[in-house]
Design a protein around this motif. Structure first.
Motif, PDB file in Angstrom:
ATOM      1  N   LYS A 117       0.807  -1.229   0.000  1.00  0.00           N
ATOM      2  CA  LYS A 117       0.000   0.000   0.000  1.00  0.00           C
ATOM      3  C   LYS A 117       0.836   1.274   0.000  1.00  0.00           C
ATOM      4  CE  LYS A 117      -4.211  -1.703   2.118  1.00  0.00           C
ATOM      5  NZ  LYS A 117      -4.772  -2.074   3.403  1.00  0.00           N
ATOM      6  N   LEU A 118       2.110   1.146  -0.381  1.00  0.00           N
ATOM      7  CA  LEU A 118       2.963   2.328  -0.381  1.00  0.00           C
ATOM      8  C   LEU A 118       2.657   3.152  -1.636  1.00  0.00           C
ATOM      9  CD1 LEU A 118       5.084   3.469   1.480  1.00  0.00           C
ATOM     10  CD2 LEU A 118       6.836   2.316   0.159  1.00  0.00           C
ATOM     11  N   ALA A 119       2.259   4.402  -1.438  1.00  0.00           N
ATOM     12  CA  ALA A 119       1.821   5.231  -2.563  1.00  0.00           C
ATOM     13  C   ALA A 119       2.996   5.665  -3.438  1.00  0.00           C
ATOM     14  CB  ALA A 119       1.083   6.459  -2.024  1.00  0.00           C
ATOM     15  N   HIS A 120       2.754   5.719  -4.744  1.00  0.00           N
ATOM     16  CA  HIS A 120       3.776   6.197  -5.678  1.00  0.00           C
ATOM     17  C   HIS A 120       3.195   7.280  -6.585  1.00  0.00           C
ATOM     18  CE1 HIS A 120       6.033   2.464  -4.746  1.00  0.00           C
ATOM     19  NE2 HIS A 120       7.046   3.255  -4.973  1.00  0.00           N
ATOM     20  N   ASN A 121       2.207   8.022  -6.075  1.00  0.00           N
ATOM     21  CA  ASN A 121       1.526   8.992  -6.934  1.00  0.00           C
ATOM     22  C   ASN A 121       2.459  10.095  -7.398  1.00  0.00           C
ATOM     23  OD1 ASN A 121      -0.652   7.498  -6.269  1.00  0.00           O
ATOM     24  ND2 ASN A 121      -1.237   8.824  -4.550  1.00  0.00           N
ATOM     25  N   ILE A 190      14.634  -4.567  -8.605  1.00  0.00           N
ATOM     26  CA  ILE A 190      13.307  -5.174  -8.400  1.00  0.00           C
ATOM     27  C   ILE A 190      12.266  -4.065  -8.207  1.00  0.00           C
ATOM     28  CG2 ILE A 190      11.904  -6.572  -6.819  1.00  0.00           C
ATOM     29  CD1 ILE A 190      14.471  -8.248  -6.313  1.00  0.00           C
ATOM     30  N   MET A 191      12.636  -3.057  -7.398  1.00  0.00           N
ATOM     31  CA  MET A 191      11.707  -1.946  -7.140  1.00  0.00           C
ATOM     32  C   MET A 191      11.379  -1.205  -8.441  1.00  0.00           C
ATOM     33  SD  MET A 191      10.901  -2.131  -4.175  1.00  0.00           S
ATOM     34  CE  MET A 191      11.401  -3.098  -2.811  1.00  0.00           C
ATOM     35  N   VAL A 192      12.409  -0.990  -9.275  1.00  0.00           N
ATOM     36  CA  VAL A 192      12.187  -0.284 -10.544  1.00  0.00           C
ATOM     37  C   VAL A 192      11.234  -1.098 -11.429  1.00  0.00           C
ATOM     38  CG1 VAL A 192      13.286   0.539 -12.664  1.00  0.00           C
ATOM     39  CG2 VAL A 192      14.403   0.930 -10.458  1.00  0.00           C
ATOM     40  N   MET A 193      11.389  -2.433 -11.412  1.00  0.00           N
ATOM     41  CA  MET A 193      10.507  -3.271 -12.221  1.00  0.00           C
ATOM     42  C   MET A 193       9.069  -3.210 -11.695  1.00  0.00           C
ATOM     43  SD  MET A 193      12.546  -6.662 -13.342  1.00  0.00           S
ATOM     44  CE  MET A 193      13.852  -6.819 -12.163  1.00  0.00           C
ATOM     45  N   LEU A 194       8.941  -3.052 -10.369  1.00  0.00           N
ATOM     46  CA  LEU A 194       7.592  -2.985  -9.781  1.00  0.00           C
ATOM     47  C   LEU A 194       6.892  -1.673 -10.125  1.00  0.00           C
ATOM     48  CD1 LEU A 194       8.139  -4.566  -6.233  1.00  0.00           C
ATOM     49  CD2 LEU A 194       6.985  -5.572  -8.220  1.00  0.00           C
ATOM     50  N   VAL A 195       7.684  -0.594 -10.263  1.00  0.00           N
ATOM     51  CA  VAL A 195       7.100   0.722 -10.591  1.00  0.00           C
ATOM     52  C   VAL A 195       7.843   1.301 -11.803  1.00  0.00           C
ATOM     53  CG1 VAL A 195       6.289   2.910  -9.621  1.00  0.00           C
ATOM     54  CG2 VAL A 195       6.851   1.015  -8.075  1.00  0.00           C
ATOM     55  N   PRO A 196       7.550   0.764 -13.004  1.00  0.00           N
ATOM     56  CA  PRO A 196       8.333   1.135 -14.195  1.00  0.00           C
ATOM     57  C   PRO A 196       8.274   2.628 -14.545  1.00  0.00           C
ATOM     58  CG  PRO A 196       6.861  -0.720 -14.644  1.00  0.00           C
ATOM     59  CD  PRO A 196       6.504  -0.199 -13.292  1.00  0.00           C
ATOM     60  N   ARG A 197       7.237   3.332 -14.080  1.00  0.00           N
ATOM     61  CA  ARG A 197       7.163   4.778 -14.366  1.00  0.00           C
ATOM     62  C   ARG A 197       8.386   5.511 -13.860  1.00  0.00           C
ATOM     63  NH1 ARG A 197       3.268   7.843 -11.628  1.00  0.00           N
ATOM     64  NH2 ARG A 197       3.174   6.127 -10.140  1.00  0.00           N
ATOM     65  N   LEU A 199      11.393   4.513 -13.956  1.00  0.00           N
ATOM     66  CA  LEU A 199      12.488   4.355 -14.915  1.00  0.00           C
ATOM     67  C   LEU A 199      12.372   5.402 -16.022  1.00  0.00           C
ATOM     68  CD1 LEU A 199      14.950   2.836 -15.934  1.00  0.00           C
ATOM     69  CD2 LEU A 199      13.446   1.242 -17.099  1.00  0.00           C
ATOM     70  N   LEU A 200      11.138   5.595 -16.481  1.00  0.00           N
ATOM     71  CA  LEU A 200      10.879   6.603 -17.511  1.00  0.00           C
ATOM     72  C   LEU A 200      11.336   7.970 -17.018  1.00  0.00           C
ATOM     73  CD1 LEU A 200       9.616   5.773 -20.131  1.00  0.00           C
ATOM     74  CD2 LEU A 200       7.434   6.716 -19.371  1.00  0.00           C
ATOM     75  N   ALA A 201      10.992   8.259 -15.755  1.00  0.00           N
ATOM     76  CA  ALA A 201      11.352   9.563 -15.185  1.00  0.00           C
ATOM     77  C   ALA A 201      12.867   9.714 -15.044  1.00  0.00           C
ATOM     78  CB  ALA A 201      10.677   9.735 -13.826  1.00  0.00           C
ATOM     79  N   MET A 202      13.550   8.608 -14.730  1.00  0.00           N
ATOM     80  CA  MET A 202      15.004   8.694 -14.573  1.00  0.00           C
ATOM     81  C   MET A 202      15.674   8.796 -15.939  1.00  0.00           C
ATOM     82  SD  MET A 202      17.371   9.198 -12.546  1.00  0.00           S
ATOM     83  CE  MET A 202      17.220   8.926 -10.809  1.00  0.00           C
ATOM     84  N   LEU A 203      14.968   8.383 -17.005  1.00  0.00           N
ATOM     85  CA  LEU A 203      15.526   8.474 -18.356  1.00  0.00           C
ATOM     86  C   LEU A 203      15.243   9.834 -18.989  1.00  0.00           C
ATOM     87  CD1 LEU A 203      14.646   4.920 -19.703  1.00  0.00           C
ATOM     88  CD2 LEU A 203      16.958   5.867 -19.459  1.00  0.00           C
ATOM     89  N   ARG A 204      13.979  10.269 -18.978  1.00  0.00           N
ATOM     90  CA  ARG A 204      13.638  11.470 -19.740  1.00  0.00           C
ATOM     91  C   ARG A 204      13.305  12.663 -18.842  1.00  0.00           C
ATOM     92  NH1 ARG A 204       7.450  10.099 -21.879  1.00  0.00           N
ATOM     93  NH2 ARG A 204       6.555  10.331 -19.806  1.00  0.00           N
ATOM     94  N   GLY A 205      13.365  12.458 -17.522  1.00  0.00           N
ATOM     95  CA  GLY A 205      13.198  13.585 -16.612  1.00  0.00           C
ATOM     96  C   GLY A 205      11.790  13.767 -16.067  1.00  0.00           C
ATOM     97  N   ARG A 206      10.801  13.173 -16.728  1.00  0.00           N
ATOM     98  CA  ARG A 206       9.425  13.363 -16.249  1.00  0.00           C
ATOM     99  C   ARG A 206       8.602  12.099 -16.468  1.00  0.00           C
ATOM    100  NH1 ARG A 206       6.927  14.285 -21.133  1.00  0.00           N
ATOM    101  NH2 ARG A 206       8.434  14.897 -22.717  1.00  0.00           N
TER     102      ARG A 206
END
Ligand code: HEM
Length: 206
Positions: A117-121, A190-197, A199-206
């Motif tokens: 239940k950890l939020a990633h909004n 593993i955490m990055v795979m669980l919340v792939p968004r 990774l996108l942010a770390m690649l393109r900034g947003r």
């Protein structure tokens, strides 16, 4: 549907990670890969424990080649790491992103994580588990550099050598700091795979 905007940019276009941060992160990932795999090859030449690393996952081919990789990667890791830490301190980002850290908040977030239940909004905000993990790996990186300096130039750094408990102890410190780093990266991926968004942010900034 409510569109959350700031006076500057719509929500989807706001920068989560600055360019300097992203560059530092990916250079660091490359440096770690070089340092760890060449380090394993160096370890194999004089193992501390009853095992060796498989040649298929080591870099450099032999001791001499691995040392060349390790020394080249060392500058990349050290200078890039220094840049990352100095920028974080100078811009006030360290304080803003990674603090406060309280045992209570850590416990609450750990419980929430276990329950899924950890939020990633809001990806601009790190939860306390992330804060602790990232602060830990920063400290571990410093320990890797300091113990590495002692293993490399033991005579030139007598104070650091004493702090590490001597040359032989520094080798163990270096090994365990590497193990902690590899452990972090495994969980991190593993955490990055669980919340792939993220990774996108770390690649393109947003
Ligand atoms: C290919 C390997 C890697 C991938 C795919 C990856 C991915 C990511 C992603 C997506 C984030 C953002 C997390 C979020 O917004 O919640 C992040 C942050 C971070 N990663 Fe990695 N990472 C990798 C390797 C590493 C390595 C080797 C380290 C070693 C120290 C590392 C240390 C960090 C740190 C400290 C942060 C927080 C950065 C900050 O905000 O200042 N990463 N990583």
């Amino acid at each position: 549907m409510a569109l959350h905007t700031t006076p500057l940019l719509p929500a989807g276009q706001q920068n989560i990670h600055a360019l300097w941060l992203r560059l530092a992160h990916w250079i660091n990932a490359l440096a770690i890969l070089i340092m760890v795999t060449s380090g394993w090859q160096i370890y194999n030449a004089s193992p501390l424990f009853d095992f060796e690393f498989s040649k298929t996952i080591t870099l450099g081919g032999w001791l001499g080649g691995a040392i060349q990789w390790h020394f080249a990667g060392m500058w990349l890791f050290g200078i890039n790491g220094l840049f990352y830490l100095l920028m974080n301190v100078a811009t006030g980002r360290l304080q803003k992103k990674f603090f406060p850290v309280t045992p209570r908040a850590l416990w609450d977030d750990l419980l929430a994580a276990v329950k899924g239940k950890l939020a990633h909004n809001d990806l601009r905000h790190y939860n306390t588990v992330q804060r602790v993990a990232y602060l830990f790996v920063m400290a571990d990186g410093v320990l890797l550099v300091v113990s590495g300096l002692v293993v490399w130039k033991s005579v030139q750094f007598p104070l650091l050598r004493t702090l590490m408990g001597g040359f032989d102890a520094a080798r163990y410190v270096h090994f365990f700091a590497m193990s902690a780093m590899v452990g972090f990266v495994a969980v991190h991926l593993i955490m990055v795979m669980l919340v792939p968004r993220t990774l996108l942010a770390m690649l393109r900034g947003r």
